[in-house]
Structure formats: C-alpha cells, structure tokens
Design an enzyme around this catalytic site. Structure first.
Site, PDB file in Angstrom:
ATOM      1  CD  GLU A   1      -2.713   1.443   2.399  1.00  0.00           C
ATOM      2  OE1 GLU A   1      -3.253   2.552   2.546  1.00  0.00           O
ATOM      3  OE2 GLU A   1      -2.771   0.544   3.249  1.00  0.00           O
TER       4      GLU A   1
ATOM      5  CG  HIS B   1      -6.945   3.918   0.527  1.00  0.00           C
ATOM      6  ND1 HIS B   1      -7.304   5.229   0.809  1.00  0.00           N
ATOM      7  CD2 HIS B   1      -5.670   3.774   0.948  1.00  0.00           C
ATOM      8  CE1 HIS B   1      -6.277   5.842   1.372  1.00  0.00           C
ATOM      9  NE2 HIS B   1      -5.278   4.990   1.474  1.00  0.00           N
TER      10      HIS B   1
ATOM     11  CG  HIS C   1      -1.196   5.603  -1.288  1.00  0.00           C
ATOM     12  ND1 HIS C   1      -2.024   4.652  -1.818  1.00  0.00           N
ATOM     13  CD2 HIS C   1      -1.336   5.516   0.069  1.00  0.00           C
ATOM     14  CE1 HIS C   1      -2.649   4.015  -0.846  1.00  0.00           C
ATOM     15  NE2 HIS C   1      -2.247   4.530   0.304  1.00  0.00           N
TER      16      HIS C   1
ATOM     17  CG  ASP D   1      -0.680   4.772   4.397  1.00  0.00           C
ATOM     18  OD1 ASP D   1      -0.961   4.949   3.199  1.00  0.00           O
ATOM     19  OD2 ASP D   1      -1.383   5.214   5.320  1.00  0.00           O
TER      20      ASP D   1
END
Length: 325
Positions: free
Chosen positions: A7, A162, A9, A285
C-alpha cells in the site's frame, strides 16, 4: 529478506487538475492534504521515492493512486484511468525490481472499469486494483458496481479497499464542532477514514457478495480498518445475516490485512488471530506514514513473527495472493 510494501501511493498532476476542475476539495477535505512534502513525494515516481525506499529498508513498492482517486470524476475518468495506467506501466518497466502496480479505474463506470482492470492485469501486468470507498453517493455494495468485483474475482486479483472521507452529513453529525483543521483531521486520518473503510467492507460482506464470489479477495489496511478488533461483536449478526457462513468464515476466507505503516506488534498479533498469519501483508502507507531511520526494516525485525510466517509477511503472502496476476 525481500520486503514488499503493498500500500504505497502516488498521484499525478493530471488527476490533481481533474480534482480541481470539479472543486472536489469542497466536498472532500482530504484533497487539501496533498501538499508540501507529502504532495511532492506522491508525484515523484523515481529518484526521491527510490532513495526513501532504500532508507526505510523497502525493496519494492506496489503503487496505487491515493484517495479519493477517480471516484467522483465524470465522463473523462475512463480516459484518465487509461492514461494513468499506461504511465504506471512505464514506471514499472523502468524499475521492474522496485515497483509493481494496482490499476487506477473509472469506478463510476463499472463496465468500463471492469474492462480497464482486465487490460491492466492481462496486458500491463498489474497485480489488482484499489478502491477508495463510496462512488459519489453510492456505497460499494450497490448492484451497479458488481461487474467490477466480478472481474476481479474472474481475474484472480485482489482489491485493496482504501479509506476516503465520510460524506458531509456524517462529518457534520460526528466530526464537526472544532476548528476547521481539527474537523478535517478527525473526519479523515484521525478516525473517520478508517471507520468508513471498515463499514464499506462490512457492507460488501453483509450484502452477500462473498457468497456470490467466494474467491474474491479484499485487502484492508491499517490492520483491518477497525473491523478485526470487533470481530467477536460482529459475529452476533450471524443470527440475522442470512449469509451462507458465519462472518468469521469470510474474515478468514476473503480478507487480507496490511500494516499501512502502523508498526505495532500487538496489532499484528490480533490480526493474525482473526485472519491467520498467511493473510498478513506488509506496507508502509508511503508517503503518509514515512518515518526515517530504517523504520520498515526495523519493524520486520521486531514484529514477533519468525520462520515461514515472517517470510510470508515480508513478501511471500503477497506473491502467493497475486501469483495468477
């Protein structure tokens, strides 16, 4: 040991422009969070990102478009999704040992989203997709979105679910009354994002989606977006759900969970007790939870897992989950 963050981004200037064109910040205050160092790091898909991966000890990032993605974008979203995925494919091709990707989809157009997911997986080599909660005013269990979930199940690829900011009525009722900055934080990364994502997953479960698509795999970040910590209470709905199995069965059969940079061994222990160690996935993250000092590698070394369980958490579970992609 190879360490894959699933995960992690990114953002593009084209998508930022599309958000601004519809004044999305007025209805989703999280759009304003993509500024300063976070915004710069989201846009960078090369040198700084790779350097910070090295610093934290992460070998590979699985790239996904940050929230609120294309969920509120209008008719231009299919073309924007396609261009974004082509860009991501170029990034992965330049650094195949460092990057994988999750497809960006025009979610409001479910049939086109299903086709773009198929193209992204079969032609571009992507590993699945990420959804950012509601689509406009529609929850993810709405029948119009079923073709997208069906496509993921048929392709054998996971969907990372998400968080996104709750709708205004919810924010006004539960997350307002402080300063604008506190209201926005409370409704998003402070708590609201995570309740919203957990609720969207439970809506999918209670809708019977996993009875219709028993092989569909959903990933929740942040150790299960609060859901796992109430698994015992959720089980009380078994007597009224009308589902084919107890809720606990779907948690162990259709759900994977990832850390999302919340490096807390007791959270990992709780997640493993509910879904099993073979369903734990690593993530940082990035760039939201980035912390210097070898943070990712440090958690791997102190998380409390060992042997095959540790290998699975670091990379093996993800590779098994996406082996058909």
């Amino acid at each position: 040991m190879k360490l894959i963050g699933i995960e992690e981004h990114f953002l593009t200037e084209d998508i930022q422009d599309a958000w601004q064109a519809i004044a999305l910040e007025a209805t989703d205050p999280s759009v304003a969070f993509h500024a300063n160092a976070v915004g710069r790091r989201l846009l960078d898909l090369s040198d700084e990102r790779l350097a910070l991966m090295d610093e934290t000890g992460l070998d590979m990032q699985v790239l996904s478009l940050t929230t609120p993605a294309l969920h509120d974008i209008g008719p231009q979203s299919p073309d924007l999704a396609r261009r974004t995925n082509d860009l991501l494919a170029e990034v992965v091709a330049r650094h195949p040992a460092r990057f994988q990707a999750l497809a960006t989809l025009p979610v409001a157009f479910a049939d086109e989203a299903a086709r773009e997911l198929e193209r992204s997986v079969t032609e571009l080599g992507f590993k699945g997709t990420m959804l950012s909660g509601r689509v406009g005013d529609v929850n993810l269990d709405h029948p119009m979105l079923f073709p997208l979930f069906e496509a993921a199940a048929d392709l054998g690829v996971p969907i990372l679910l998400h968080p996104r900011t709750p709708p205004k009525a919810v924010r006004d009722a539960y997350y307002s009354g402080f300063s604008p900055a506190i209201d926005a934080a409370f409704a998003s990364y402070g708590l609201g994002w995570h309740y919203d994502a957990g609720i969207q997953f439970l809506r999918l479960l209670l809708s019977g989606l996993f009875d219709r698509l028993p092989n569909l795999q959903i990933i929740l970040g942040h150790w299960g977006e609060l859901v796992l910590f109430y698994a015992e209470r959720l089980a009380a709905m078994d007597r009224v759900s009308g589902l084919a199995h107890p809720i606990a069965t779907y948690l162990r059969r259709n759900l994977h969970v990832t850390a999302s940079g919340m490096f807390l061994p007791h959270y990992l222990e709780r997640a493993a007790a509910i879904v099993g160690t073979e369903r734990l996935l690593f993530s940082t993250d990035y760039p939201y939870q980035y912390r210097p000092g070898g943070d990712a590698r440090g958690f791997l070394e102190t998380c409390g897992l060992a042997g095959p369980d540790l290998v699975g958490f670091a990379h093996g579970n993800w590779e098994r989950l996406t082996a058909t992609a």
